[in-house]
Scaffold this motif. Structure first.
Motif, PDB file in Angstrom:
ATOM      1  N   GLU A 191       0.643  -1.117   0.091  1.00 58.63           N
ATOM      2  CA  GLU A 191      -0.032   0.086   0.055  1.00 58.63           C
ATOM      3  C   GLU A 191       0.745   1.161   0.016  1.00 58.63           C
ATOM      4  O   GLU A 191       0.592   2.371  -0.633  1.00 58.63           O
ATOM      5  N   THR A 195       2.542   0.505  -9.494  1.00 59.85           N
ATOM      6  CA  THR A 195       1.414  -0.328 -10.020  1.00 59.85           C
ATOM      7  C   THR A 195       1.350  -1.424  -9.026  1.00 59.85           C
ATOM      8  O   THR A 195       2.092  -1.954  -8.281  1.00 59.85           O
ATOM      9  N   VAL A 196      -0.105  -1.856  -9.214  1.00 57.76           N
ATOM     10  CA  VAL A 196      -0.406  -2.967  -8.264  1.00 57.76           C
ATOM     11  C   VAL A 196       0.607  -4.103  -8.650  1.00 57.76           C
ATOM     12  O   VAL A 196       1.301  -4.786  -7.718  1.00 57.76           O
ATOM     13  N   ASP A 197       0.925  -4.535  -9.717  1.00 57.92           N
ATOM     14  CA  ASP A 197       1.731  -5.585 -10.265  1.00 57.92           C
ATOM     15  C   ASP A 197       3.097  -5.188  -9.725  1.00 57.92           C
ATOM     16  O   ASP A 197       3.790  -6.406  -9.249  1.00 57.92           O
ATOM     17  N   ALA A 230       3.189  -5.684  -5.914  1.00 54.79           N
ATOM     18  CA  ALA A 230       3.134  -7.179  -5.558  1.00 54.79           C
ATOM     19  C   ALA A 230       4.612  -7.901  -5.703  1.00 54.79           C
ATOM     20  O   ALA A 230       4.783  -8.702  -4.891  1.00 54.79           O
ATOM     21  N   PRO A 255       0.391 -11.392  -8.671  1.00 56.59           N
ATOM     22  CA  PRO A 255      -0.283  -9.898  -8.162  1.00 56.59           C
ATOM     23  C   PRO A 255      -1.850 -10.159  -7.725  1.00 56.59           C
ATOM     24  O   PRO A 255      -2.171  -9.448  -6.843  1.00 56.59           O
ATOM     25  N   ARG A 256      -2.492 -11.393  -8.210  1.00 54.22           N
ATOM     26  CA  ARG A 256      -3.855 -11.578  -7.870  1.00 54.22           C
ATOM     27  C   ARG A 256      -3.901 -11.886  -6.461  1.00 54.22           C
ATOM     28  O   ARG A 256      -5.000 -11.445  -5.633  1.00 54.22           O
ATOM     29  N   ARG A 282      -4.205  -8.262  -4.860  1.00 55.00           N
ATOM     30  CA  ARG A 282      -5.473  -7.727  -5.249  1.00 55.00           C
ATOM     31  C   ARG A 282      -6.697  -8.292  -4.180  1.00 55.00           C
ATOM     32  O   ARG A 282      -7.298  -7.713  -3.707  1.00 55.00           O
ATOM     33  N   ARG A 283      -6.526  -9.580  -3.743  1.00 60.53           N
ATOM     34  CA  ARG A 283      -7.639 -10.307  -3.038  1.00 60.53           C
ATOM     35  C   ARG A 283      -7.148  -9.669  -1.668  1.00 60.53           C
ATOM     36  O   ARG A 283      -8.331  -9.310  -0.956  1.00 60.53           O
ATOM     37  N   ARG A 333      -5.866  -6.702  -0.902  1.00 58.78           N
ATOM     38  CA  ARG A 333      -6.520  -5.493  -0.659  1.00 58.78           C
ATOM     39  C   ARG A 333      -7.824  -5.447  -0.605  1.00 58.78           C
ATOM     40  O   ARG A 333      -8.797  -4.499  -0.027  1.00 58.78           O
ATOM     41  N   ALA A 334      -8.549  -6.142  -1.275  1.00 54.86           N
ATOM     42  CA  ALA A 334     -10.149  -6.291  -1.458  1.00 54.86           C
ATOM     43  C   ALA A 334     -10.613  -6.607  -0.016  1.00 54.86           C
ATOM     44  O   ALA A 334     -11.682  -5.869   0.391  1.00 54.86           O
TER      45      ALA A 334
END
Length: 303
Positions: A271, A279-281, A284, A292-293, A296-297, A299-300
């Motif tokens: 974060e 970027t998120v990627d 990660a 990177p998924r 994302r999980r 963070r969600a």
């Protein structure tokens, strides 16, 4: 560093002074001698907590291996900070110009700003006055919500307890991380944090316990959160079974397993990187996620 000079300003916070002073004093107990001096523009300095401190009025001879620390003071706004004489500000400038290091805790950054030592450098201060510091000294870059910064021998910290983190950083820089860890352990300061961590970091939230085995495991995870660290290897390193480590860890942290703690550290760091343009990627990958998924999980789920 062999000589630490604390510049005392009326209204200073005791912990801003006592925390770093205790770090260097403890380092001396472990064979790394420091001389501590306390100077001010008056012989008796009132503190924000009502205790007056005796100080010397003359500056000791300093060289580039020495350090000047300006503890912070009670300052709802920096514009209302106590006066600091021109001679003291010049002493700060001269020491830095000769190759020495200067540091501040909390509102003490205001003194460095008045001395011109923040210009062109990164710095931080207590979150309550970060915006005002940026307005007062537009040539500096105020790094928000970190514990401390270091830029060209100008070291600033966020305030109060983060002065301990700043001092431990300087001990680690001068003598190595093992010495800093020894000092932190002796002081029962288990949250050995770094300057990239936010002022309310996971390392602080989940360190309010006294289980040495779990602290040892957390030390390893804190240092290597971006690397694969299987539970079996972690348990073997701290000398207990996987089942015992999981049980102790979950109890001490209020429900986190070692894996969940590592993920929390990774998420927090990611974060921070994303907030600074990554970027998120990219974030990660930087924090150790192969996919990177997963980030994302997490963070969600967090949001």
């Amino acid at each position: 560093m062999s000589h630490i000079v604390f510049l005392l300003v009326p209204g200073l916070h005791l912990l801003d002074l006592a925390g770093p002073a205790q770090v260097f004093s403890t380092a001396s107990d472990f064979g790394h001698p420091y001389t501590l001096s306390y100077i001010a523009e008056q012989p008796l300095v009132p503190t924000a907590q009502g205790l007056s401190l005796a100080a010397r009025l003359d500056w000791p001879e300093l060289d580039q291996e020495d350090l000047i620390v300006v503890p912070g003071w009670r300052a709802p706004v920096l514009a209302g900070s106590p006066a600091i004489g021109a001679a003291f500000l010049q002493s700060l400038r001269d020491h830095h110009a000769r190759g020495g290091t200067v540091a501040s805790v909390c509102a003490g950054a205001e003194a460095l700003g008045r001395a011109g030592l923040l210009d062109g450098r990164r710095c931080t201060t207590h979150h309550d006055v970060q915006d005002e510091l940026a307005r007062r000294y537009p040539r500096t870059t105020v790094i928000r919500d970190v514990l401390y910064t270091a830029d060209d021998r100008v070291v600033t910290s966020a305030g109060i307890a983060s002065g301990i983190d700043l001092a431990l950083h300087l001990i680690a820089t001068g003598h190595g991380p093992a010495v800093a860890a020894q000092v932190a352990r002796d002081m029962v300061v288990y949250a050995r944090r770094n300057g990239h961590e936010p002022q309310a970091s996971a390392m602080l939230r989940y360190r309010s316990h006294l289980d040495d085995t779990v602290h040892h495991a957390q030390d390893l995870l804190d240092a290597r959160f971006d690397q694969p660290l299987p539970l079996s290897a972690l348990a073997a390193t701290v000398g207990v079974s996987e089942r015992t480590l999981t049980r102790l860890f979950t109890r001490a942290t209020g429900g986190l397993t070692p894996l969940r703690y590592q993920q929390t550290l990774r998420l927090e760091r990611a974060e921070h990187l994303i907030s600074h343009g990554a970027t998120v990627d990219a974030a990660a990958r930087a924090v150790g996620f192969e996919d990177p998924r997963m980030l994302r999980r997490l963070r969600a789920r967090e949001h």
